[in-house]
Design a protein around this motif. Structure first.
Motif, mmCIF file in Angstrom:
data_model
loop_
_atom_site.group_PDB
_atom_site.id
_atom_site.type_symbol
_atom_site.label_atom_id
_atom_site.label_comp_id
_atom_site.label_asym_id
_atom_site.label_seq_id
_atom_site.Cartn_x
_atom_site.Cartn_y
_atom_site.Cartn_z
ATOM 1 N N ARG A 26 -5.039 76.282 12.389
ATOM 2 C CA ARG A 26 -4.511 77.076 13.612
ATOM 3 C C ARG A 26 -4.656 78.609 13.215
ATOM 4 O O ARG A 26 -5.104 79.593 14.088
ATOM 5 N N ALA A 74 -7.201 81.503 14.865
ATOM 6 C CA ALA A 74 -6.694 82.897 15.416
ATOM 7 C C ALA A 74 -7.536 83.887 14.976
ATOM 8 O O ALA A 74 -8.097 84.990 15.541
ATOM 9 N N GLN A 75 -8.084 83.813 13.622
ATOM 10 C CA GLN A 75 -9.170 84.697 12.976
ATOM 11 C C GLN A 75 -10.311 84.763 13.653
ATOM 12 O O GLN A 75 -11.108 85.735 14.040
ATOM 13 N N VAL A 76 -10.879 83.526 13.900
ATOM 14 C CA VAL A 76 -12.321 83.454 14.660
ATOM 15 C C VAL A 76 -12.124 83.869 16.190
ATOM 16 O O VAL A 76 -13.020 84.799 16.493
ATOM 17 N N ALA A 77 -10.981 83.813 16.711
ATOM 18 C CA ALA A 77 -10.838 84.419 18.063
ATOM 19 C C ALA A 77 -10.788 85.878 18.021
ATOM 20 O O ALA A 77 -11.302 86.482 18.962
ATOM 21 N N ALA A 78 -10.199 86.343 17.019
ATOM 22 C CA ALA A 78 -10.203 87.850 16.677
ATOM 23 C C ALA A 78 -11.503 88.305 16.291
ATOM 24 O O ALA A 78 -11.610 89.772 16.076
ATOM 25 N N PRO A 111 -11.402 77.793 18.666
ATOM 26 C CA PRO A 111 -10.093 78.486 19.360
ATOM 27 C C PRO A 111 -9.535 77.360 20.266
ATOM 28 O O PRO A 111 -8.455 77.867 20.674
ATOM 29 N N LEU A 163 -5.983 76.963 19.544
ATOM 30 C CA LEU A 163 -4.913 78.228 19.781
ATOM 31 C C LEU A 163 -4.083 77.655 20.877
ATOM 32 O O LEU A 163 -3.026 77.989 21.304
ATOM 33 N N ARG A 164 -4.541 76.623 21.723
ATOM 34 C CA ARG A 164 -3.968 76.120 22.968
ATOM 35 C C ARG A 164 -2.615 75.630 22.597
ATOM 36 O O ARG A 164 -1.438 75.672 23.224
#
Lengths: 177, 242, 453
Positions: free
Chosen positions: C360, C364-368, C447, C450-451
Motif C-alpha cells: 500500500r 502511494a509512492q508510485v502514485a506520487a 495504484p 490505494l482504493r
C-alpha cells in the motif's frame, strides 16, 4: 442572548461608560449583531434599577459628559449565577427547513429541488465563513464564532442529506395523513 | 477568486470528458465531465462509494479511464505512456492521501526532499529546500523524525510539504484530513489552502465532509459515479433568491 | 476433547475466510515441514545404527560409524536452511493472521483458546507436510533397505510426530505478544521487526548443533582413532564461528553503511535502501544468516574437496576404492546445493513477503510519481549492500578453514581458487533471488491498492 449579563460581564473588569461598553461588545463578539447605543443605555438603566449596577460618577474630558457605571456586589453574584447556568440544549426541535419541506409536499411542490437549493445556500454560507476564518491575521474570537456557525450549518447539511435520502418515505407519510 | 470568474473564457488547466471506469463488475464512474481552472480549489464531495477517489486517480493519471478523456495543459493523459505519466505526476502534480504517502523509514526532511532528489537536485540543496517547506507548514524542529514518531496532523503537514515542494500546478488531495481530529484538520486545510493561493496551485480536494469542502471555491457532488450537482458561491446565492 | 474439536472447527472456519497469502503460508509451511521431516528421518535412521553395519546404499559410505556420523551431521546441518525457510514462511500473511487471532481474543476467546487455535493452524500444516514426507520416506526405506533395525523405526516415528509438535510450539511462542495485548495488533500495521522469530531461529540452530554434536559423539565412540573424530568437530566449530561472525558483520555493516549512506547519498534508491537498513539493521542479518552459513560451509567444502580429491587421485594406496571417496564428496556437494536451493527459495519468499506487506505504501509512492525503477533498485540494494562484505568474510573464512584442515590432515598446501569463487556465486544468486520479486513489484504495487487505503 442576554444583553444584561453581557454588559455586566464587561463591567466586571472595571467601571466603564455606555459608548465604551458598546465598542468593547462589538469588538469581543465580532459575529454577533452590533449593539445599538440606545439598547446599551436602557439596559444600563435597568441594571441600576435592579441594584445590579450603580452610577460611578461622570467623566468629561474632551467631549460630551459621560456617565460611568460599575457593577455592584449583587451584580457580581447575578453574573456568576448566570455564567454557571447551562444553556438549554436544543430548545426547539421544529425548524423552518422541515416546515417548508412538509408544506412543499402538501402543495405538490418539489421538495427535492428545495433541499438542493437550500443545501447550495448552506454551502455558500459555509464557504464565506471559512474564507473569513482563514483570512491571515483574523483573531481567535472571529475564528471561534465562525466555527460555531460552521458546525451548526454542517449539522443542518447532514440532516438535509439524510432527509433527502428518505424523502419518498416522508412524502408517503405526509400524503397518507 | 479572479480565477473562477474568467474560467469560462480561458482553457481549463485540467479537463475530463465522459469518464467511465469499472472496477471488476462495479462501475465506479459512469460518464463524469469536470474542469479545473489554474489556481482553482475544487472540492469533489459525495458519499463513500460514489466514485470520488476513482475520479481523482483518473484525473491525476494514476489509473487510465476505460472511456473518456483527460486533458492536462493540452496533453491527453489517458494516452500518455506510463513513463511520461509517472514523470508528470512527479513534476506537475502533487498528491496527498489519507495516509501512506510518506515512506516510514525516511525522516520528515528526506521524505519531503525525495521528489527533488528524483528530479536530480543535489542532496544538500534538496534537504535545505525541504527544510524551508517544513518550516512553512509549522513542522520545524521535527525534520529528523520519522513519520511514525509524529502526530497524524504533523505527518499530514509533512505530506503537504512533500506534495508542494516541486512547485506543482495541481495538488490532488484524497481525504487529506480523513484520519485527523477537527483542530488538526483545520490546521492542515488552512496550510494547504493558504499555500495553494499564494503559489497559484490548483487543488482537487476529495472529501465527504462539508466543513472541509467549504475551503474550496467550488464544489462538485458525485452520486453513483455521476455528477449530481455543481455549485460555487454565485450559484448558491442565485438559488437562494429564487 | 470436545473443546479441541470446537477449536479445530474455529481454526478451519477462520482459515477458510482468510486471503490467498495465508494459503501461501500454509502451503510453504507444509513444504518446509516435509523437508525437515525427510532430513530428520534420514538422520534418525542412520543415528540408530551402531558400529559397522552394512547399509545397501551409497557405495558403502554408510557402513562405518565415522562416515555415518559425517552424514548425520550433514543432514542435521541441512535443517538450518530449512529452519530459515520456515521462519520466512511464518512471515507470509503474518499481519493478517495476527490481526485475526487478536480479533478472536477481543471477541471473547480465552488466551488458551487462541493459543490452541494458532497451534492447530500451524500444527496441521506441518502435520500434512510430515505425513506426506513420512509416506514417501517409509516407501523408500522398505524398497531399498530390506531389514533396518527396529530402533530406526522408532526414530522415524519420533521425527514424524515431532515436526508438527515443534511447529505448533513455535507458533505459540511467536504469538505470545498477540495473545497478551491483542488491542494493539488489531489496530496497528503489525510488527515492525521479527526479533522474536530471530531468537527462535537462533535457539533452534543452537539446539540443532547440540543434537548434531551428541549424534556425532555417540556414533563415533567405537572409532579407533580419536584424532580423526575430533577433527570434524573442530572444523564444525570453526565453520560455525566464522558463520556467526559473518552474520554479526552483516548487521554491523547494515547499521554503519545505512547511517553513512543515508546521510550523504543523493540517489533516491540508495537513500530509501540505506534508511531501511538503518531502521532495522538486524533484519538483513536475520534473513541472510542461512546464506552466510551456507557460504562458509560451501567455501570450506570446495577447499576440502580439492585437497581430498588431489589426495585420492594423487596417491596410489587408496586407488582401489576411489568411488567410496568420490561418492562421499559428491553426496556432500549435493547436500550443500540442496541447502543453497532451500536458502535462496527462502530469500525469494522473504523478499516477496516484504513487498506484499508494504504494497500500500509503495502504491502511494508510485502514485506520487516515484518510478518503479527506483523502488526496484532500492529493493535490490537492501540485499546487496549488507551482503557484500559479510559474504566475502564468509567465503574467505571458509576457504581458510579448508586450507588449515587440508594441511593439518597432512596434505600439501593447496590454494582453493574454487572456494574463493563461492561468495561471488552466492552473491549473484542472492541478487537473483531478490530480483524474482521485481515482477511482483509491478504487479502488486498498483495504484488500485490505494482504493482500500
Amino acid at each position: 442572548m442576554s444583553t444584561r449579563h453581557i454588559l455586566l460581564g464587561l463591567l466586571a473588569s472595571g467601571p466603564s461608560h455606555g459608548y465604551d461598553l458598546k465598542r468593547r461588545h462589538d469588538e469581543r463578539f465580532p459575529q454577533a449583531r452590533p449593539l445599538a447605543y440606545g439598547q446599551v443605555y436602557t439596559t444600563l438603566q435597568r441594571l441600576v434599577r435592579d441594584g445590579l449596577a450603580e452610577v460611578d460618577g461622570t467623566e468629561a474630558e474632551s467631549g460630551p459628559e459621560r456617565t460611568m457605571y460599575r457593577s455592584t456586589d449583587e451584580g457580581a453574584r447575578e453574573l456568576a449565577k448566570w455564567a454557571g447556568e447551562i444553556a438549554p440544549p436544543a430548545p426547539f426541535v421544529t425548524n423552518e427547513i422541515f416546515a417548508k419541506l412538509v408544506v412543499s409536499i402538501l402543495a405538490d411542490g418539489d421538495p427535492a429541488a428545495y433541499l438542493r437549493a437550500q443545501r447550495a445556500a448552506h454551502m455558500a454560507r459555509m464557504r464565506e465563513l471559512t474564507a473569513l476564518k482563514t483570512t491571515p491575521g483574523s483573531d481567535l474570537a472571529t475564528v471561534l464564532s465562525a466555527d460555531y456557525a460552521l458546525n451548526h450549518l454542517d449539522a443542518d447539511l447532514r440532516w438535509m442529506n439524510t432527509t433527502a435520502a428518505r424523502l419518498n418515505t416522508l412524502t408517503a407519510e405526509v400524503d397518507a395523513a | 477568486m479572479s480565477d473562477i470568474s474568467n474560467k469560462e473564457t480561458t482553457v481549463p488547466l485540467l479537463a475530463a470528458r465522459g469518464l467511465v471506469k469499472e472496477h471488476g463488475r462495479t462501475r465506479a464512474l459512469r460518464g463524469v465531465s469536470l474542469e479545473l481552472g489554474a489556481g482553482e480549489i475544487l472540492a469533489v464531495t459525495g458519499a463513500s462509494g460514489s466514485g470520488k477517489s476513482t475520479l481523482l486517480h483518473c484525473l491525476a493519471g494514476i489509473v487510465r479511464p476505460d472511456e473518456g478523456s483527460v486533458a492536462y495543459a493540452g496533453k491527453r493523459l489517458d494516452q500518455l505512456p506510463e513513463k511520461q505519466l509517472s514523470e508528470l505526476r512527479r513534476t506537475d502534480f502533487g498528491v496527498v492521501f489519507q495516509f501512506g504517502q510518506l515512506i516510514p523509514e525516511l525522516t520528515a526532511v528526506d521524505n519531503v526532499a525525495l521528489p527533488l532528489l528524483l528530479a536530480g537536485t543535489p542532496r544538500l540543496q534538496a534537504r535545505a529546500r525541504a527544510g524551508e517547506w517544513l518550516e512553512r507548514f509549522g513542522v520545524r524542529g521535527q525534520e529528523e523524525q520519522r513519520p511514525g514518531e509524529m502526530s497524524g496532523g504533523q505527518a499530514q503537514r509533512v505530506s503537504l510539504a512533500r506534495a508542494l515542494v516541486t512547485g506543482p500546478k495541481v495538488v490532488f488531495a484524497d481525504e487529506p484530513t480523513g484520519a485527523l481530529d477537527s483542530l488538526a484538520s483545520e490546521q492542515v486545510m488552512a496550510a494547504l489552502v493558504h499555500t495553494a493561493r499564494e503559489s497559484g496551485t490548483a487543488v482537487l480536494l476529495i472529501t465527504h465532509d462539508a466543513q472541509i469542502a467549504a475551503y474550496a471555491d467550488r464544489e462538485v457532488t458525485l452520486k453513483d459515479g455521476v455528477v449530481v450537482s455543481e455549485a460555487d458561491a454565485s450559484a448558491g446565492s442565485l438559488e437562494v433568491s429564487r | 476433547m470436545s473443546a479441541l474439536t470446537n477449536d479445530l472447527r474455529l481454526a478451519l472456519l477462520l482459515t477458510r475466510g482468510s486471503d490467498r497469502r495465508e494459503w501461501w503460508r500454509v502451503t510453504l509451511t507444509g513444504l518446509g515441514a516435509a523437508l525437515a521431516t525427510v532430513f530428520g528421518m534420514a538422520a534418525a535412521a542412520l543415528a540408530s545404527l551402531r558400529g559397522h553395519y552394512p547399509v545397501p546404499m551409497a557405495n558403502g559410505l554408510l557402513d562405518n560409524a565415522g562416515e555415518r556420523s559425517g552424514v548425520i551431521l550433514t543432514l542435521l546441518l541441512l535443517l538450518i536452511p530449512v529452519l530459515g525457510f520456515l521462519g520466512q514462511c511464518a512471515r507470509v500473511g503474518a499481519v493478517h493472521r495476527d490481526r485475526r487471532l487478536a480479533g478472536l481474543r477481543l471477541a471473547g476467546a480465552s488466551a488458551g483458546q487462541v493459543r490452541r487455535i494458532a497451534a492447530l493452524e500451524t500444527g496441521l500444516a506441518c502435520l500434512v507436510g510430515s505425513v506426506v514426507a513420512t509416506a514417501f520416506f517409509v516407501l523408500l526405506m522398505v524398497r531399498e533397505w530390506p531389514n533396518p533395525p527396529a530402533l530406526s523405526w522408532v526414530g522415524i516415528a519420533l521425527v514424524a510426530l515431532g515436526v508438527p509438535v515443534l511447529g505448533a510450539v513455535t507458533s505459540v511462542l511467536a504469538l505470545r505478544r498477540v495473545v497478551a495485548s491483542p488491542l494493539g495488533w488489531v489496530r496497528r500495521e503489525g510488527p515492525r521487526s521479527g526479533r522474536g522469530s530471530g531468537i527462535i531461529f537462533l535457539g533452534a540452530v543452537g539446539l540443532l548443533v547440540l543434537v548434531a554434536l551428541a549424534a556425532v559423539a555417540t556414533t563415533s565412540t567405537s572409532m579407533p582413532g580419536k584424532a580423526s573424530g575430533q577433527a570434524p568437530l573442530t572444523v564444525c566449530g570453526a565453520l560455525l564461528a566464522v558463520g556467526a561472525g559473518a552474520v554479526l558483520l552483516s548487521g554491523l555493516v547494515s547499521k554503519i553503511t545505512g547511517r553513512r549512506l543515508a546521510a550523504r547519498t543523493g540517489n533516491p534508491a540508495v537513500l530509501i535502501a540505506a534508511e531501511r537498513l538503518r531502521d532495522d539493521p538486524w533484519a538483513a542479518a536475520r534473513t541472510h544468516a542461512a546464506v552466510l552459513m551456507g557460504t562458509v560451509v560451501g567455501a570450506g567444502f570446495i577447499g576440502v574437496r580439492q585437497a581430498l580429491l588431489a589426495e585420492v587421485y594423487g596417491t596410489k594406496y587408496l586407488a582401489e576404492d576411489t568411488s567410496f571417496y568420490v561418492t562421499g564428496v559428491n553426496l556432500t556437494a549435493a547436500a550443500i546445493l540442496v541447502g543453497f536451493a532451500i536458502t535462496f527459495f527462502a530469500l525469494a519468499v522473504g523478499t516477496a513477503e516484504s513487498l506484499a506487506t508494504r504494497r500500500r505504501g509503495l502504491a502511494a509512492q508510485v502514485a506520487a510519481g516515484v518510478p518503479y525503477k527506483v523502488l526496484g533498485r532500492a529493493l535490490l540494494l537492501e540485499t546487496a549492500l549488507p551482503l557484500a562484505p559479510s559474504l566475502l568474510l564468509a567465503g574467505v573464512g571458509g576457504a581458510a578453514i579448508a586450507v588449515l584442515y587440508a594441511s593439518a590432515m597432512g596434505g600439501g598446501l593447496v590454494l582453493p581458487i574454487g572456494a574463493l569463487l563461492v561468495p561471488f556465486a552466492v552473491y549473484a544468486c542472492c541478487l537473483l533471488a531478490a530480483a524474482t520479486s521485481l515482477p511482483l513489484l509491478r504487479r502488486t504495487v498498483r495504484p488500485g491498492e490505494l482504493r482500500y487505503a
